[in-house]
Design an enzyme around this catalytic site. Sequence first.
Site, PDB file in Angstrom:
ATOM      1  N   ASP A 174      27.300  50.708  46.302  1.00 22.82           N
ATOM      2  CA  ASP A 174      27.755  51.642  47.342  1.00 22.82           C
ATOM      3  C   ASP A 174      28.785  52.615  46.752  1.00 22.82           C
ATOM      4  O   ASP A 174      29.931  52.620  47.158  1.00 22.82           O
ATOM      5  CB  ASP A 174      28.347  50.869  48.542  1.00 22.82           C
ATOM      6  CG  ASP A 174      29.580  50.044  48.174  1.00 22.82           C
ATOM      7  OD1 ASP A 174      29.746  49.697  46.972  1.00 22.82           O
ATOM      8  OD2 ASP A 174      30.397  49.769  49.067  1.00 22.82           O
ATOM      9  N   ASP A 200      31.912  51.319  41.524  1.00 21.13           N
ATOM     10  CA  ASP A 200      30.441  51.236  41.424  1.00 21.13           C
ATOM     11  C   ASP A 200      29.944  52.251  40.401  1.00 21.13           C
ATOM     12  O   ASP A 200      29.016  51.972  39.634  1.00 21.13           O
ATOM     13  CB  ASP A 200      29.775  51.575  42.768  1.00 21.13           C
ATOM     14  CG  ASP A 200      30.214  50.670  43.895  1.00 21.13           C
ATOM     15  OD1 ASP A 200      29.514  49.721  44.222  1.00 21.13           O
ATOM     16  OD2 ASP A 200      31.300  50.936  44.455  1.00 21.13           O
ATOM     17  N   ASN A 216      31.293  51.560  51.006  1.00 22.33           N
ATOM     18  CA  ASN A 216      32.505  52.354  50.803  1.00 22.33           C
ATOM     19  C   ASN A 216      32.497  53.610  51.667  1.00 22.33           C
ATOM     20  O   ASN A 216      33.533  54.088  52.107  1.00 22.33           O
ATOM     21  CB  ASN A 216      32.636  52.756  49.334  1.00 22.33           C
ATOM     22  CG  ASN A 216      33.122  51.594  48.482  1.00 22.33           C
ATOM     23  OD1 ASN A 216      33.922  50.778  48.937  1.00 22.33           O
ATOM     24  ND2 ASN A 216      32.625  51.507  47.259  1.00 22.33           N
ATOM     25  N   THR A 274      27.110  45.183  44.091  1.00 23.60           N
ATOM     26  CA  THR A 274      28.516  45.596  44.009  1.00 23.60           C
ATOM     27  C   THR A 274      28.951  46.271  45.308  1.00 23.60           C
ATOM     28  O   THR A 274      29.931  47.010  45.331  1.00 23.60           O
ATOM     29  CB  THR A 274      28.760  46.540  42.797  1.00 23.60           C
ATOM     30  OG1 THR A 274      27.969  47.718  42.979  1.00 23.60           O
ATOM     31  CG2 THR A 274      28.407  45.877  41.486  1.00 23.60           C
ATOM     32  N   PHE A 318      36.433  43.138  50.761  1.00 21.78           N
ATOM     33  CA  PHE A 318      35.695  44.192  51.467  1.00 21.78           C
ATOM     34  C   PHE A 318      34.174  43.997  51.508  1.00 21.78           C
ATOM     35  O   PHE A 318      33.553  44.095  52.573  1.00 21.78           O
ATOM     36  CB  PHE A 318      36.015  45.578  50.865  1.00 21.78           C
ATOM     37  CG  PHE A 318      35.202  46.674  51.515  1.00 21.78           C
ATOM     38  CD1 PHE A 318      35.559  47.182  52.753  1.00 21.78           C
ATOM     39  CD2 PHE A 318      34.045  47.160  50.906  1.00 21.78           C
ATOM     40  CE1 PHE A 318      34.790  48.160  53.379  1.00 21.78           C
ATOM     41  CE2 PHE A 318      33.275  48.131  51.517  1.00 21.78           C
ATOM     42  CZ  PHE A 318      33.651  48.638  52.760  1.00 21.78           C
ATOM     43  N   ASN A 319      33.537  43.752  50.363  1.00 18.36           N
ATOM     44  CA  ASN A 319      32.063  43.695  50.342  1.00 18.36           C
ATOM     45  C   ASN A 319      31.523  42.587  51.243  1.00 18.36           C
ATOM     46  O   ASN A 319      30.454  42.735  51.851  1.00 18.36           O
ATOM     47  CB  ASN A 319      31.530  43.476  48.915  1.00 18.36           C
ATOM     48  CG  ASN A 319      31.698  44.706  48.060  1.00 18.36           C
ATOM     49  OD1 ASN A 319      31.841  45.815  48.573  1.00 18.36           O
ATOM     50  ND2 ASN A 319      31.695  44.525  46.745  1.00 18.36           N
ATOM     51  N   GLN A 336      44.805  53.461  45.131  1.00 20.31           N
ATOM     52  CA  GLN A 336      45.198  52.056  45.036  1.00 20.31           C
ATOM     53  C   GLN A 336      46.716  51.926  45.110  1.00 20.31           C
ATOM     54  O   GLN A 336      47.242  50.981  45.706  1.00 20.31           O
ATOM     55  CB  GLN A 336      44.697  51.445  43.715  1.00 20.31           C
ATOM     56  CG  GLN A 336      43.192  51.306  43.624  1.00 20.31           C
ATOM     57  CD  GLN A 336      42.639  50.135  44.445  1.00 20.31           C
ATOM     58  OE1 GLN A 336      43.375  49.301  44.949  1.00 20.31           O
ATOM     59  NE2 GLN A 336      41.327  50.089  44.571  1.00 20.31           N
ATOM     60  N   HIS A 341      36.984  46.659  40.011  1.00 20.43           N
ATOM     61  CA  HIS A 341      36.220  45.481  40.435  1.00 20.43           C
ATOM     62  C   HIS A 341      34.772  45.429  39.907  1.00 20.43           C
ATOM     63  O   HIS A 341      34.370  44.489  39.224  1.00 20.43           O
ATOM     64  CB  HIS A 341      36.130  45.439  41.972  1.00 20.43           C
ATOM     65  CG  HIS A 341      37.421  45.565  42.688  1.00 20.43           C
ATOM     66  ND1 HIS A 341      38.332  44.540  42.776  1.00 20.43           N
ATOM     67  CD2 HIS A 341      37.978  46.603  43.384  1.00 20.43           C
ATOM     68  CE1 HIS A 341      39.375  44.924  43.493  1.00 20.43           C
ATOM     69  NE2 HIS A 341      39.182  46.174  43.875  1.00 20.43           N
ATOM     70  N   ASP A 342      33.969  46.410  40.318  1.00 18.54           N
ATOM     71  CA  ASP A 342      32.511  46.280  40.176  1.00 18.54           C
ATOM     72  C   ASP A 342      31.993  46.147  38.740  1.00 18.54           C
ATOM     73  O   ASP A 342      31.048  45.376  38.493  1.00 18.54           O
ATOM     74  CB  ASP A 342      31.814  47.461  40.877  1.00 18.54           C
ATOM     75  CG  ASP A 342      32.023  47.416  42.384  1.00 18.54           C
ATOM     76  OD1 ASP A 342      32.344  46.335  42.911  1.00 18.54           O
ATOM     77  OD2 ASP A 342      31.878  48.471  43.029  1.00 18.54           O
TER      78      ASP A 342
HETATM   79  C1  BDR Z   1      34.923  46.152  46.493  1.00 15.01           C
HETATM   80  O1  BDR Z   1      35.031  46.986  47.629  1.00 15.01           O
HETATM   81  C2  BDR Z   1      34.721  48.310  47.304  1.00 15.01           C
HETATM   82  O2  BDR Z   1      35.645  49.178  47.865  1.00 15.01           O
HETATM   83  C3  BDR Z   1      34.667  48.388  45.804  1.00 15.01           C
HETATM   84  O3  BDR Z   1      33.673  49.318  45.406  1.00 15.01           O
HETATM   85  C4  BDR Z   1      34.320  46.995  45.397  1.00 15.01           C
HETATM   86  O4  BDR Z   1      32.926  46.805  45.379  1.00 15.01           O
HETATM   87  C5  BDR Z   1      36.277  45.573  46.175  1.00 15.01           C
HETATM   88  O5  BDR Z   1      36.730  44.831  47.251  1.00 15.01           O
HETATM   89 CA    CA Z   2      31.382  48.666  45.473  1.00 19.58          CA
END
Ligand code: BDR
Ligand code: CA
Length: 310
Positions: free
Chosen positions: A11, A16, A40, A124, A165-166, A227, A239-240
């Site tokens: 996303d 990503d 996202n 992701t 989040f994901n 951030q 993260h991804d």
């Molecule tokens: C995840 O949430 C999204 O905002 C980022 O792309 C990542 O996949 C981190 O929590």
């Molecule tokens: Ca993501």
Amino acid sequence: MDKRKIILDCDPGHDDAVAIMLAGKNEKLDVQGITVVAGNQTLDNTTRNALNVVQCLGLDIPVYAGCGQPMVREKRNAGDIHGKSGLDGPVFEALTRTLEKKHAVEFIIRTLMDSDGDITMVTTGPMTNLAMAMRMEPRIIEKIHEIVLMGGAFANGNTTPSAEFNIFADAEAAYVCFNSGRPITMVGLDVTRKALCYPSIVERMSRVGNVASKLFADLMAHFCKAQKEVYGWEGGPLHDPVTIAYLIDPTVIQTKFVNAQIEIRSEQSYGRTNCDMFQYMQLKPTAHVAYEIDVQKFWNIIEEGIRSYS
Ligand code: BDR
Ligand code: CA
């Protein structure tokens, strides 16, 4: 050497985009397709972003648009981090790359059904596309070699105290995937929040001086600022790409095979990944949960990935 076949379901999203960059030219990986989901940002946004990234990097990977809504819950996005477009920061040339006609879920089903069981699903973003594919054609389940996801946390979340989040964005979909019985590697916040992209890292990558390093720096300029504003972090957690780094070199993370359940019934803890790291419940292990990352190795993999565009 046989390349490892993957479908990258994402996303984009700044991190990503870096995951696409890292997978796109790696000699160990064969990206069969990029499937896009709302997360996202809206599906229109994340799809355009994926196309922009592959076009900018000159990658010949087909892009498929998937689900614009979670399976059950209301849609929610992460505009606070990724901006209005979902990929604020970089300025892309006019888009000429086009989307594949097939729906992402159809592509996932077809590709898995036609495979020898050698395709790894990397997610992701919210796991909606994969869960929908499993519901539409359950025979794909046994065809999945492994599911590698960025999502969840055995400690704190980043969207609620309990949820990442994901998973929070479509916990029902994560529930379907985690209960599929296929091998799962969960790359959660416990490790990705250690992959902090400090200004020194941005400088290091910028020095490579190619199209990928320029995109990386442009992405990180927005991402790291957001951030800092939202979480107070001095470096943005990337993260991804940890999922892709793991596929390139599995020793970059350490995992523990434990029972992992997705909470979908609680109001307070909706989307929590309950990982029984101490095996209190004596239940069957279901997921390889990442608990440590070799940060130096991770940045070396990222730099090598960026260099492959020279
Ligand atoms: C995840 O949430 C999204 O905002 C980022 O792309 C990542 O996949 C981190 O929590
Ligand atoms: Ca993501």
